[in-house]
Design an enzyme around this catalytic site. Structure first.
Site, PDB file in Angstrom:
ATOM      1  N   HIS A  99      -7.959   0.949  15.387  1.00  0.00           N
ATOM      2  CA  HIS A  99      -6.756   1.763  15.606  1.00  0.00           C
ATOM      3  C   HIS A  99      -6.929   2.684  16.813  1.00  0.00           C
ATOM      4  O   HIS A  99      -6.012   2.847  17.614  1.00  0.00           O
ATOM      5  CB  HIS A  99      -6.430   2.610  14.376  1.00  0.00           C
ATOM      6  CG  HIS A  99      -5.708   1.871  13.304  1.00  0.00           C
ATOM      7  ND1 HIS A  99      -4.465   1.309  13.482  1.00  0.00           N
ATOM      8  CD2 HIS A  99      -6.056   1.595  12.027  1.00  0.00           C
ATOM      9  CE1 HIS A  99      -4.073   0.727  12.365  1.00  0.00           C
ATOM     10  NE2 HIS A  99      -5.024   0.886  11.467  1.00  0.00           N
TER      11      HIS A  99
ATOM     12  N   GLN B 128      -2.382   6.905  13.186  1.00  0.00           N
ATOM     13  CA  GLN B 128      -1.550   6.445  12.076  1.00  0.00           C
ATOM     14  C   GLN B 128      -0.688   7.569  11.507  1.00  0.00           C
ATOM     15  O   GLN B 128       0.188   7.309  10.680  1.00  0.00           O
ATOM     16  CB  GLN B 128      -2.418   5.847  10.969  1.00  0.00           C
ATOM     17  CG  GLN B 128      -3.023   4.505  11.354  1.00  0.00           C
ATOM     18  CD  GLN B 128      -3.801   3.924  10.213  1.00  0.00           C
ATOM     19  OE1 GLN B 128      -4.967   4.244  10.035  1.00  0.00           O
ATOM     20  NE2 GLN B 128      -3.142   3.091   9.420  1.00  0.00           N
TER      21      GLN B 128
ATOM     22  N   CYS C 289      -3.506  -2.681   5.567  1.00  0.00           N
ATOM     23  CA  CYS C 289      -3.424  -1.527   6.456  1.00  0.00           C
ATOM     24  C   CYS C 289      -2.195  -0.705   6.081  1.00  0.00           C
ATOM     25  O   CYS C 289      -1.116  -1.268   5.857  1.00  0.00           O
ATOM     26  CB  CYS C 289      -3.325  -2.017   7.904  1.00  0.00           C
ATOM     27  SG  CYS C 289      -3.172  -0.694   9.116  1.00  0.00           S
ATOM     28  N   LEU C 290      -2.355   0.604   6.038  1.00  0.00           N
ATOM     29  CA  LEU C 290      -1.218   1.470   5.717  1.00  0.00           C
ATOM     30  C   LEU C 290      -0.122   1.377   6.765  1.00  0.00           C
ATOM     31  O   LEU C 290       1.047   1.630   6.465  1.00  0.00           O
ATOM     32  CB  LEU C 290      -1.687   2.923   5.561  1.00  0.00           C
ATOM     33  CG  LEU C 290      -2.665   3.178   4.409  1.00  0.00           C
ATOM     34  CD1 LEU C 290      -3.137   4.633   4.429  1.00  0.00           C
ATOM     35  CD2 LEU C 290      -2.059   2.815   3.074  1.00  0.00           C
TER      36      LEU C 290
ATOM     37  N   GLY D 262      -9.049   4.547   4.339  1.00  0.00           N
ATOM     38  CA  GLY D 262      -9.336   4.962   5.701  1.00  0.00           C
ATOM     39  C   GLY D 262      -8.043   5.278   6.415  1.00  0.00           C
ATOM     40  O   GLY D 262      -6.977   4.765   6.040  1.00  0.00           O
TER      41      GLY D 262
ATOM     42  N   HIS E 298     -12.200  -1.335  11.165  1.00  0.00           N
ATOM     43  CA  HIS E 298     -10.731  -1.370  11.076  1.00  0.00           C
ATOM     44  C   HIS E 298     -10.143  -0.079  11.655  1.00  0.00           C
ATOM     45  O   HIS E 298      -9.219  -0.123  12.472  1.00  0.00           O
ATOM     46  CB  HIS E 298     -10.319  -1.546   9.607  1.00  0.00           C
ATOM     47  CG  HIS E 298      -8.853  -1.531   9.385  1.00  0.00           C
ATOM     48  ND1 HIS E 298      -8.125  -2.676   9.169  1.00  0.00           N
ATOM     49  CD2 HIS E 298      -7.954  -0.507   9.350  1.00  0.00           C
ATOM     50  CE1 HIS E 298      -6.845  -2.346   9.002  1.00  0.00           C
ATOM     51  NE2 HIS E 298      -6.720  -1.036   9.114  1.00  0.00           N
ATOM     52  N   GLU E 299     -10.689   1.062  11.241  1.00  0.00           N
ATOM     53  CA  GLU E 299     -10.170   2.345  11.736  1.00  0.00           C
ATOM     54  C   GLU E 299     -10.493   2.535  13.213  1.00  0.00           C
ATOM     55  O   GLU E 299      -9.672   3.054  13.966  1.00  0.00           O
ATOM     56  CB  GLU E 299     -10.710   3.508  10.900  1.00  0.00           C
ATOM     57  CG  GLU E 299     -10.350   3.454   9.422  1.00  0.00           C
ATOM     58  CD  GLU E 299      -8.876   3.218   9.130  1.00  0.00           C
ATOM     59  OE1 GLU E 299      -8.010   3.615   9.937  1.00  0.00           O
ATOM     60  OE2 GLU E 299      -8.578   2.621   8.081  1.00  0.00           O
TER      61      GLU E 299
END
Length: 181
Positions: free
Chosen positions: A142, A51, A96-97, A46, A138-139
């Site tokens: 953000h 991001q 998480c990236l 995701g 999660h996304e």
């Protein structure tokens, strides 16, 4: 398309609320393609627009590389809104990236409903459960300026503080491009 450097913990854009998309333009489609290229390059499932330093309220999800999700079709959610969350919650480890190498257990609803528009500007509402629901939440976090450290207990935050500082100062080894800071 292009691989965009990923913003990481400490980058201000990750704490800003995303701006709604008024119209799906060629520029928005280009950004979405860049997001998919960037996410896949980093082996993510995701990615939210902020991001990769985009301000729009967009995130993507692609679980097809995971067992149980082989038939999953990648999803683009524009202007998403969580409209329902189950009472039942599940504690599960997340990464998480934008938080390279950091992992923490996060409590999230097992089932959700989300409303969004797709790239054809069609409004869609779906129910998601299990890992798919977790990735969406999660996304979505953000897009509202929240991250894993905001979703864990204070004692866990304290345990993560050294790792968070290392990430913020870019004292990490990572396999994908990140922002300069």
């Amino acid at each position: 398309m292009s691989i965009i450097p990923i913003t990481i913990y400490g980058d201000k854009i990750l704490r800003q609320k995303a701006k709604p998309v008024a119209q799906v333009t060629d520029d928005i489609i280009r950004k979405i393609k860049n997001m998919f290229d960037t996410m896949r390059n980093a082996n993510g499932v995701g990615l939210a627009a902020n991001q990769v330093s985009y301000r729009e309220s967009i995130f993507i999800v692609d679980l097809e590389g995971l067992e149980e999700y082989e038939k999953f079709k990648p999803v683009v959610m524009i202007n998403p809104e969580i409209v329902l969350q189950s009472e039942e919650k599940i504690l599960r480890e997340e990464g998480c990236l934008s938080l390279p190498n950091l992992r923490a257990d996060v409590l999230r609803p097992e089932i959700i409903k989300v409303r969004y528009i797709d790239t054809d500007e069609k409004e869609i509402e779906i129910e998601a459960d299990s890992f798919f629901a977790r990735v969406i939440l999660h996304e979505y976090d953000h897009l509202i300026g929240k991250m894993i450290p905001d979703r864990v207990a204070e004692d866990v935050q304290k345990k993560l503080s050294k790792e968070l500082t290392s990430i913020m100062h870019r004292e990490i080894e990572i396999e994908y491009p990140i922002t300069e800071g």
